[in-house]
Design an enzyme around this catalytic site. Structure first.
Site, mmCIF file in Angstrom:
data_model
loop_
_atom_site.group_PDB
_atom_site.id
_atom_site.type_symbol
_atom_site.label_atom_id
_atom_site.label_comp_id
_atom_site.label_asym_id
_atom_site.label_seq_id
_atom_site.Cartn_x
_atom_site.Cartn_y
_atom_site.Cartn_z
ATOM 1 N N ASP A 152 0.849 -1.195 0.000
ATOM 2 C CA ASP A 152 0.000 0.000 0.000
ATOM 3 C C ASP A 152 0.887 1.249 0.000
ATOM 4 O OD1 ASP A 152 -1.774 2.015 0.443
ATOM 5 O OD2 ASP A 152 -2.547 1.233 2.339
ATOM 6 N N ASP B 183 -6.911 4.919 -9.253
ATOM 7 C CA ASP B 183 -8.321 4.480 -9.277
ATOM 8 C C ASP B 183 -9.219 5.650 -8.886
ATOM 9 O OD1 ASP B 183 -7.707 1.836 -9.967
ATOM 10 O OD2 ASP B 183 -7.279 1.336 -7.876
ATOM 11 N N HIS C 155 -0.008 2.027 -19.447
ATOM 12 C CA HIS C 155 -1.070 1.302 -20.169
ATOM 13 C C HIS C 155 -2.372 2.101 -20.174
ATOM 14 C CE1 HIS C 155 1.458 -2.341 -19.922
ATOM 15 N NE2 HIS C 155 0.788 -2.665 -21.009
HETATM 16 C C1 LIG Z 1 -6.224 2.499 -12.743
HETATM 17 S S1 LIG Z 1 -4.789 1.597 -12.432
HETATM 18 C C2 LIG Z 1 -3.511 2.519 -13.281
HETATM 19 C C3 LIG Z 1 -2.245 1.736 -13.449
HETATM 20 C C4 LIG Z 1 -1.084 2.487 -14.123
HETATM 21 N N1 LIG Z 1 -0.649 3.605 -13.333
HETATM 22 C C5 LIG Z 1 -1.459 2.953 -15.516
HETATM 23 O O1 LIG Z 1 -1.598 4.168 -15.709
HETATM 24 O O2 LIG Z 1 -1.601 2.100 -16.394
HETATM 25 C C6 LIG Z 1 -4.450 2.021 -10.719
HETATM 26 C C7 LIG Z 1 -3.469 1.069 -10.066
HETATM 27 O O3 LIG Z 1 -3.188 1.541 -8.757
HETATM 28 C C8 LIG Z 1 -3.140 0.426 -7.862
HETATM 29 N N2 LIG Z 1 -3.398 0.948 -6.505
HETATM 30 C C9 LIG Z 1 -4.579 1.380 -6.011
HETATM 31 N N3 LIG Z 1 -4.430 1.804 -4.735
HETATM 32 C C10 LIG Z 1 -3.117 1.625 -4.422
HETATM 33 C C11 LIG Z 1 -2.351 1.851 -3.250
HETATM 34 N N4 LIG Z 1 -2.914 2.352 -2.138
HETATM 35 N N5 LIG Z 1 -1.037 1.541 -3.273
HETATM 36 C C12 LIG Z 1 -0.457 1.024 -4.394
HETATM 37 N N6 LIG Z 1 -1.154 0.778 -5.529
HETATM 38 C C13 LIG Z 1 -2.450 1.074 -5.555
HETATM 39 C C14 LIG Z 1 -4.210 -0.506 -8.409
HETATM 40 O O4 LIG Z 1 -4.058 -1.839 -7.959
HETATM 41 C C15 LIG Z 1 -4.003 -0.361 -9.909
HETATM 42 O O5 LIG Z 1 -3.033 -1.266 -10.400
#
Ligand SMILES: C[S@@+](CC[C@H](N)C(=O)[O-])C[C@H]1O[C@@H](n2cnc3c(N)ncnc32)[C@H](O)[C@@H]1O
Length: 216
Positions: free
Chosen positions: A96, A119, A193
């Site tokens: 996290d 997200d 992505h």
């Molecule tokens: C919508 S995706 C975007 C992924 C990447 N940044 C992209 O632009 O392709 C958001 C990512 O953030 C991760 N994520 C969400 N909350 C998080 C947290 N508190 N710590 C680390 N990763 C997190 C999710 O699992 C997901 O893989």
């Protein structure tokens, strides 16, 4: 992330040098202890499938890159990409980012923090789950070196405006100009992505970057 299934990771690919649990980070945290050298550190929050790290590590071999990804399957997938390119300057920590920034990362350890397409948590009652919240942004400010940069991109206009307001109101991070994105030269020539997906769908992308004010 979209629910499309991920490609299989090659059998026998050893991820141990690229994929770390939160409890495997050096204590106290130092870049030297993690990467075995002294180099500027860049941190990506929410690494997803790892396109940013895959490109940035080879484009900037003199920098070290740490990705933080909470979802195990994406953390493994991104680490597998780094492992297959035998990357010496990138690692993924599965965990996290909010906790990592608040409890593990020391002051002034990073020259850049990258947050791409976090997200959105669309529903009003879920917005408190967003990564870009006041405590996290203040931790980002603390973790950045003077003059260090926060990059924040999203396709969600309301999230973008709310975050900019928070940053302007409660930090010493100054907004700076984001360079115009170039036209992609190949099918994966995108920052992440999600950027690729949004550009394929002609969605608007909101981009901002901020510099930490140099202390006088
Ligand atoms: C919508 S995706 C975007 C992924 C990447 N940044 C992209 O632009 O392709 C958001 C990512 O953030 C991760 N994520 C969400 N909350 C998080 C947290 N508190 N710590 C680390 N990763 C997190 C999710 O699992 C997901 O893989």
């Amino acid at each position: 992330m979209g629910r499309r299934s991920l490609r299989n990771i090659a059998a026998g690919l050893d991820l141990s040098s690229w994929l770390l649990g939160e409890d495997e980070l050096p204590e106290p945290f130092t870049v030297e202890a993690l990467f075995g050298r002294t180099a500027p550190l860049e941190i990506e929050v929410g690494t997803g499938k790892g396109l940013f790290l895959q490109h940035a590590t080879s484009q900037f071999p003199d920098h070290d890159f740490l990705g933080v990804e909470i979802a195990g399957k994406y953390a493994r997938f991104a680490a597998a990409k780094l492992a297959s390119q035998e990357c010496g300057n990138g690692k993924i920590v599965r965990g996290d980012a909010l906790r990592l920034f608040h409890e593990v990362l020391p002051d002034q350890c990073a020259m850049a923090v990258h947050v791409y397409f976090p997200d959105p948590w669309w529903k009003k009652r879920h917005r408190k789950r967003r990564v870009m919240r006041i405590g996290f942004i203040q931790d980002v400010q603390r973790v950045l070196i003077d003059g260090g940069t926060l990059h924040f991109w999203t396709d969600v206009e309301e999230y973008f405006r709310a975050t900019l307001q928070l940053i302007h109101k409660s930090t010493a991070l100054d907004e700076s100009v984001v360079p115009e994105p170039s036209s992609p030269e190949h099918d994966f020539d995108y920052r992440t992505h999600f950027e690729r997906r949004m550009r394929f769908h002609n969605a608007t992308i909101y981009r901002a970057q901020f510099q930490k004010r140099v202390a006088k």
